[in-house]
Design an enzyme around this catalytic site. Structure first.
Site, PDB file in Angstrom:
ATOM      1  N   CYS A  59       0.878  -1.163   0.000  1.00  0.00           N
ATOM      2  CA  CYS A  59       0.000   0.000   0.000  1.00  0.00           C
ATOM      3  C   CYS A  59       0.918   1.216   0.000  1.00  0.00           C
ATOM      4  O   CYS A  59       2.136   1.061  -0.153  1.00  0.00           O
ATOM      5  CB  CYS A  59      -0.973  -0.018   1.185  1.00  0.00           C
ATOM      6  N   THR A  61       2.107   3.166   2.261  1.00  0.00           N
ATOM      7  CA  THR A  61       3.182   3.053   3.261  1.00  0.00           C
ATOM      8  C   THR A  61       3.655   1.620   3.471  1.00  0.00           C
ATOM      9  O   THR A  61       4.765   1.401   3.939  1.00  0.00           O
ATOM     10  CB  THR A  61       2.702   3.583   4.621  1.00  0.00           C
ATOM     11  N   GLY A  62       2.785   0.672   3.241  1.00  0.00           N
ATOM     12  CA  GLY A  62       3.026  -0.726   3.596  1.00  0.00           C
ATOM     13  C   GLY A  62       2.530  -1.055   5.000  1.00  0.00           C
ATOM     14  O   GLY A  62       2.278  -2.209   5.327  1.00  0.00           O
ATOM     15  N   GLY A  64      -0.342  -0.148   6.753  1.00  0.00           N
ATOM     16  CA  GLY A  64      -1.736  -0.540   6.948  1.00  0.00           C
ATOM     17  C   GLY A  64      -1.990  -1.978   6.541  1.00  0.00           C
ATOM     18  O   GLY A  64      -2.672  -2.732   7.260  1.00  0.00           O
ATOM     19  N   ASN A  93      12.364 -14.158  12.245  1.00  0.00           N
ATOM     20  CA  ASN A  93      10.948 -14.010  12.636  1.00  0.00           C
ATOM     21  C   ASN A  93      10.025 -14.979  11.922  1.00  0.00           C
ATOM     22  O   ASN A  93       8.828 -14.977  12.174  1.00  0.00           O
ATOM     23  CB  ASN A  93      10.466 -12.569  12.374  1.00  0.00           C
TER      24      ASN A  93
HETATM   25  O1  LIG Z   1      -0.801   3.348   2.903  1.00  0.00           O
HETATM   26  C1  LIG Z   1      -1.973   3.069   3.039  1.00  0.00           C
HETATM   27  C2  LIG Z   1      -2.474   2.411   4.273  1.00  0.00           C
HETATM   28  O2  LIG Z   1      -1.445   2.199   5.197  1.00  0.00           O
HETATM   29  C3  LIG Z   1      -2.945   3.380   1.949  1.00  0.00           C
HETATM   30  O3  LIG Z   1      -2.435   2.985   0.730  1.00  0.00           O
HETATM   31  C4  LIG Z   1      -3.189   4.897   1.924  1.00  0.00           C
HETATM   32  O4  LIG Z   1      -3.642   5.310   3.201  1.00  0.00           O
HETATM   33  C5  LIG Z   1      -4.226   5.259   0.845  1.00  0.00           C
HETATM   34  O5  LIG Z   1      -5.430   4.590   1.119  1.00  0.00           O
HETATM   35  P1  LIG Z   1      -6.817   5.072   0.480  1.00  0.00           P
HETATM   36  O6  LIG Z   1      -6.639   5.025  -1.015  1.00  0.00           O
HETATM   37  O7  LIG Z   1      -7.817   4.078   1.005  1.00  0.00           O
HETATM   38  O8  LIG Z   1      -7.043   6.473   0.981  1.00  0.00           O
END
Ligand SMILES: O=C(CO)[C@H](O)[C@H](O)COP(=O)(O)O
Length: 134
Positions: A59, A61-62, A64, A93
């Site tokens: 995602c 940041t990775g 979430g 781990n």
């Molecule tokens: O890095 C993330 C979660 O950790 C998501 O990619 C980022 O917050 C964007 O999400 P969205 O498109 O739902 O707003």
């Protein structure tokens, strides 16, 4: 190996990771999801229910998707940003899901991280008690 892959966005980095998985001969599973929490859960379930040997979640940041995957009992998801961290996640781990930022890793770095993670077949036996205690 069978690798479940999910990303909540697509860019050169995510495309490079999928291409590397394919180039390296892995079977890539793409579970369906609507949101990044669902993505982490779907990939985690593919791993713990035996449809995949490992998972890769991405995602912005990775973080979430790592948290979401770690909510699935049996998942040990690790956020990694360089090959040493990725290797350590497997070795010390027994991580079964790799999480990476699609925004902060260049395509070549993400592929290096991926390959370091998947190249480490067995955790260090000295860490068995710690891993069991997780
Ligand atoms: O890095 C993330 C979660 O950790 C998501 O990619 C980022 O917050 C964007 O999400 P969205 O498109 O739902 O707003």
């Amino acid at each position: 190996m069978r690798v479940a892959f999910g990303s909540d966005d697509e860019n050169d980095t995510t495309r490079a990771v999928v291409q590397a998985l394919t180039d390296d001969g892995h079977e890539v599973l793409r579970p369906s999801f609507a949101t990044w929490p669902e993505l982490g859960r779907a990939v985690g379930l593919d791993v713990v229910e035996g449809r995949a040997d490992y998972g890769v979640v991405m995602c912005w940041t990775g973080t979430g998707t790592a948290i979401a995957a770690n909510k699935v009992p049996g998942v040990r998801a690790a956020l990694a940003w360089d090959p040493w961290i990725a290797k350590g996640a497997r070795l010390w781990n027994d991580a079964n899901v790799l999480a990476m930022s699609l925004k902060r890793l260049a395509p070549d770095v993400a592929v290096e991280v991926l390959r370091a993670f998947l190249a480490e077949p067995e955790p260090d036996p000295d860490e068995a008690a710690n891993i069991k205690a997780l």
